[in-house]
Write an enzyme that holds these catalytic residues in place. Structure first.
Site, PDB file in Angstrom:
ATOM      1  N   LYS B  79       0.968  -1.111  -0.099  1.00 52.86           N
ATOM      2  CA  LYS B  79      -0.158   0.001   0.117  1.00 52.86           C
ATOM      3  C   LYS B  79       0.817   1.159   0.074  1.00 52.86           C
ATOM      4  O   LYS B  79       1.762   1.371   0.798  1.00 52.86           O
ATOM      5  CB  LYS B  79      -0.904  -0.147   1.233  1.00 52.86           C
ATOM      6  CG  LYS B  79      -1.922   1.173   1.311  1.00 52.86           C
ATOM      7  CD  LYS B  79      -2.815   0.981   2.604  1.00 52.86           C
ATOM      8  CE  LYS B  79      -3.891   1.870   2.442  1.00 52.86           C
ATOM      9  NZ  LYS B  79      -4.681   1.835   3.514  1.00 52.86           N
ATOM     10  N   SER B 162      -9.897   2.088   2.565  1.00 53.83           N
ATOM     11  CA  SER B 162      -8.964   2.614   1.801  1.00 53.83           C
ATOM     12  C   SER B 162      -8.027   2.056   1.160  1.00 53.83           C
ATOM     13  O   SER B 162      -7.342   2.385   0.238  1.00 53.83           O
ATOM     14  CB  SER B 162      -8.453   3.950   2.774  1.00 53.83           C
ATOM     15  OG  SER B 162      -7.400   3.192   3.796  1.00 53.83           O
ATOM     16  N   SER B 186     -10.273  -0.212   7.003  1.00 55.78           N
ATOM     17  CA  SER B 186      -9.519  -0.061   5.565  1.00 55.78           C
ATOM     18  C   SER B 186      -9.116  -1.111   5.118  1.00 55.78           C
ATOM     19  O   SER B 186      -8.460  -1.204   3.907  1.00 55.78           O
ATOM     20  CB  SER B 186      -8.689   1.073   5.667  1.00 55.78           C
ATOM     21  OG  SER B 186      -9.347   2.227   5.625  1.00 55.78           O
TER      22      SER B 186
END
Lengths: 99, 494
Positions: B79, B162, B186
């Site tokens: 990420k 997210s 997330s």
């Protein structure tokens, strides 16, 4: 509590975020909705309840108070936003603050 | 080579150990998959050269008899909230333009030391603020799944957020696993939307050092994988005490994969009654009931429990998280890294840089955070929310006096179309209604793909456990996974 345009201007200044004039009114509406929604917390009886300060029920360890890093000015300045000036003695540069 | 991208981490590690294929071959297959699926916009930065270099190093280690363990040679996605040495790190924000950290986050250092191969940096909601991966400066991520009916025919769906790029990459067979971060859901919510496993460890289990901070009392790194066993292997490497994070727990890290198959006979599973919502799709309610039966069939006992303050977790979160974000994001001022927009004075430079550098959702949250922390409002909002947070944690503590784990749905819906729920921030926030309470209490939780809805989209079930009891969490998750037998794949993947 509804947030008006003047409130948005004040908060935006505190947060140092420039908000275009035409965005002030929509933002006031959005922020008022969010604040109005979180205000349902007032229903909860919190008399005598301590505010949470740490989510984990433990004592965190402390590291020794010794220097563990340093001598890396080039690394620290590697992403400086005005790289052409960083050779001026190894500083970040900003607009003039004091006349 | 397409079958190489359909392996689990566990199977790929076994295949390399037996010499069936090399990390280089495995990595090339994934780099090709990454190129072919560029349309998903799952990556902000692809790093095929780094991947191939590390794959070759892994093969050399293995040839010399020094293979490091299950993660050695495994291609993963990272990420773009984790700082990676020399590799662009954006947090999905314009304000970090051109930022190349000179250091590596602790979690990615551990993965690298264990031999994992980084394929690239995945897209995410800006500063991890969002539940649909639509707030990234680098554009929305598409869910590799396509739905039918319910107005979804042919439309591109969100992957959740997210950690949407990480979830999409793992679901689309571009990466065998990915790192994510979870502040209010997330990792778990995008895992549910994309039909994969997403694990948020206990707060303090993984070091936050080198992860771009959103809300420091909630942020926690974790793995996104296609199986529970893979999640256990990744967590074993990612976890551990780190003196550079003052809230990193000094607790030993077990081999989380070791006790996975011990079964759930006698395990007490709590079913929180407050997680039944008005208007929740009946399919989700039915899947939840099915999940209880799956665990009962294997000898677990299900019992109702009450978490009375559940309803207040989300509004309390939307005070605490923006408050912490407004403080954490104060560092983006155009002076030391990232974007600088010129101004005549220092204040004008700050305002211009932050006005241009932050997107709409980040601006909203920083302003809300600034408001609730400002003079005259701090007690009414921030302290009130922290008192409510104490009550939420107390609810869980009491429930765990009676049960070992809790079973709930992960999200109140399946993936929705890109463009939906855009007009009303509060409607978007409701995506995290089932994931936020565990975050507020710092508890470990996992989402397991459990079934498909009538439109063919994946739905997840969530398990929540006691602090630092990831072993029980994973054992229950493995039992649920075995019973669910979820083997559906998004169209075109693998």
């Amino acid at each position: 509590m509804p947030i008006n345009i003047n409130d948005v201007k004040k908060i935006a200044f505190l947060a140092r975020i420039r908000v275009p004039d035409d965005a002030l009114e929509p933002l006031a509406g959005e922020l008022s909705n969010i604040i109005g929604w979180v205000e349902q917390l007032s229903e909860v009886d919190t008399d005598g309840v301590q505010p949470m300060t740490s989510v984990a029920d433990m004592t965190w360890p402390r590291r020794a108070d010794t220097v563990s890093d340093g001598d890396c000015a080039d690394d620290v300045l590697a992403n400086a936003t005005e790289p052409e000036k960083k050779s001026d003695g190894g500083f970040y540069t900003v607009p003039k603050v004091i006349e | 080579m397409s079958t190489l991208t359909d392996l689990t981490i566990t199977a790929a590690a076994a295949g390399m150990a037996k010499g069936y294929f090399t990390s280089e071959e495995l990595t090339i297959a994934h780099v090709e998959a990454m190129e072919q699926a560029a349309d998903l916009n799952a990556f902000i930065t692809e790093t095929p050269e780094i991947a191939l270099e590390r794959a070759k190093e892994s093969d050399a280690r293995r040839a010399a008899g020094n293979a490091q363990g299950t993660m050695d040679g495994i291609p993963i996605a990272v990420k773009d909230l984790f700082c990676t040495e020399g590799v662009l790190t954006t947090a999905g924000s314009h304000i970090l333009d051109g930022f190349r950290p000179t250091y590596e986050s602790t979690v990615t250092t551990k993965l690298r030391d264990a031999g994992a191969v980084m394929l690239g940096k995945t897209n995410l909601d800006e500063f991890a603020m969002g539940s649909a991966n639509i707030t990234s400066y680098y554009g929305p991520v598409k869910n590799p799944w396509k739905g039918q009916g319910d107005g979804k025919d042919g439309k591109d769906l969100v992957p959740g957020g997210s950690s949407g790029g990480s979830a999409a990459a793992v679901a689309a067979r571009i990466a065998l696993g990915a790192t994510g971060t979870d502040t209010g859901g997330s990792i778990r919510q995008p895992a549910s939307f994309t039909g994969i496993v997403g694990l948020k460890p206990t707060y303090g289990r993984c070091s936050r050092w080198g992860i771009v901070a959103f809300a420091s009392s909630l942020d926690q790194a974790g793995p996104l994988t296609r199986t529970v066993e893979d999640a256990a292997h990744m967590l074993t490497v990612m976890a551990g005490h780190d003196a550079k994070d003052s809230t990193s727990a000094p607790i030993a890290v077990p081999d989380f994969a070791a006790g996975l198959n011990a079964g759930v006979k006698g395990l007490k599973v709590g079913i929180p009654k407050e997680y039944t919502l008005d208007g929740m799709p009946s399919e989700i309610q039915a899947l939840w009931t099915q999940g209880m039966d799956w665990l009962k069939d294997q000898g677990a006992e299900c019992a109702p429990v009450s978490l009375p303050h559940t309803k207040y977790a989300l509004p309390a979160y939307y005070i605490v998280a923006p408050a912490e974000a407004s403080s954490n994001l104060a560092r983006y001022d155009g002076v030391r890294y990232g974007l600088r927009v010129a101004g005549d004075s220092l204040d004008e430079m700050y305002e211009a840089t932050r006005g241009e550098g932050f997107g709409d959702e980040v601006r909203r949250r920083v302003l809300i955070g600034t408001y609730v922390l400002s003079a005259g409002y701090y007690d009414a909002y921030y302290i009130k929310a922290q008192r409510v947070r104490t009550l939420i944690a107390e609810d869980f503590r009491k429930a765990f006096e009676q049960v070992d784990v809790l079973l709930t749905p992960t999200a109140p819906s399946a993936a929705f179309a890109i463009g939906e729920k855009m007009d009303d921030p509060v409607a978007m926030y409701l995506n995290d209604v089932f994931t936020v309470p565990a975050s507020m209490a710092g508890l470990p939780a996992i989402s397991i793909p459990a079934g498909l809805d009538s439109g063919g989209l994946p739905l997840g079930l969530q398990l929540i456990a006691k602090p630092f009891d990831e072993e029980t969490l994973l054992r229950a998750a493995a039992a649920l996974e075995a019973a669910a037998g979820f083997d559906a794949k998004p169209g075109g993947a693998g």
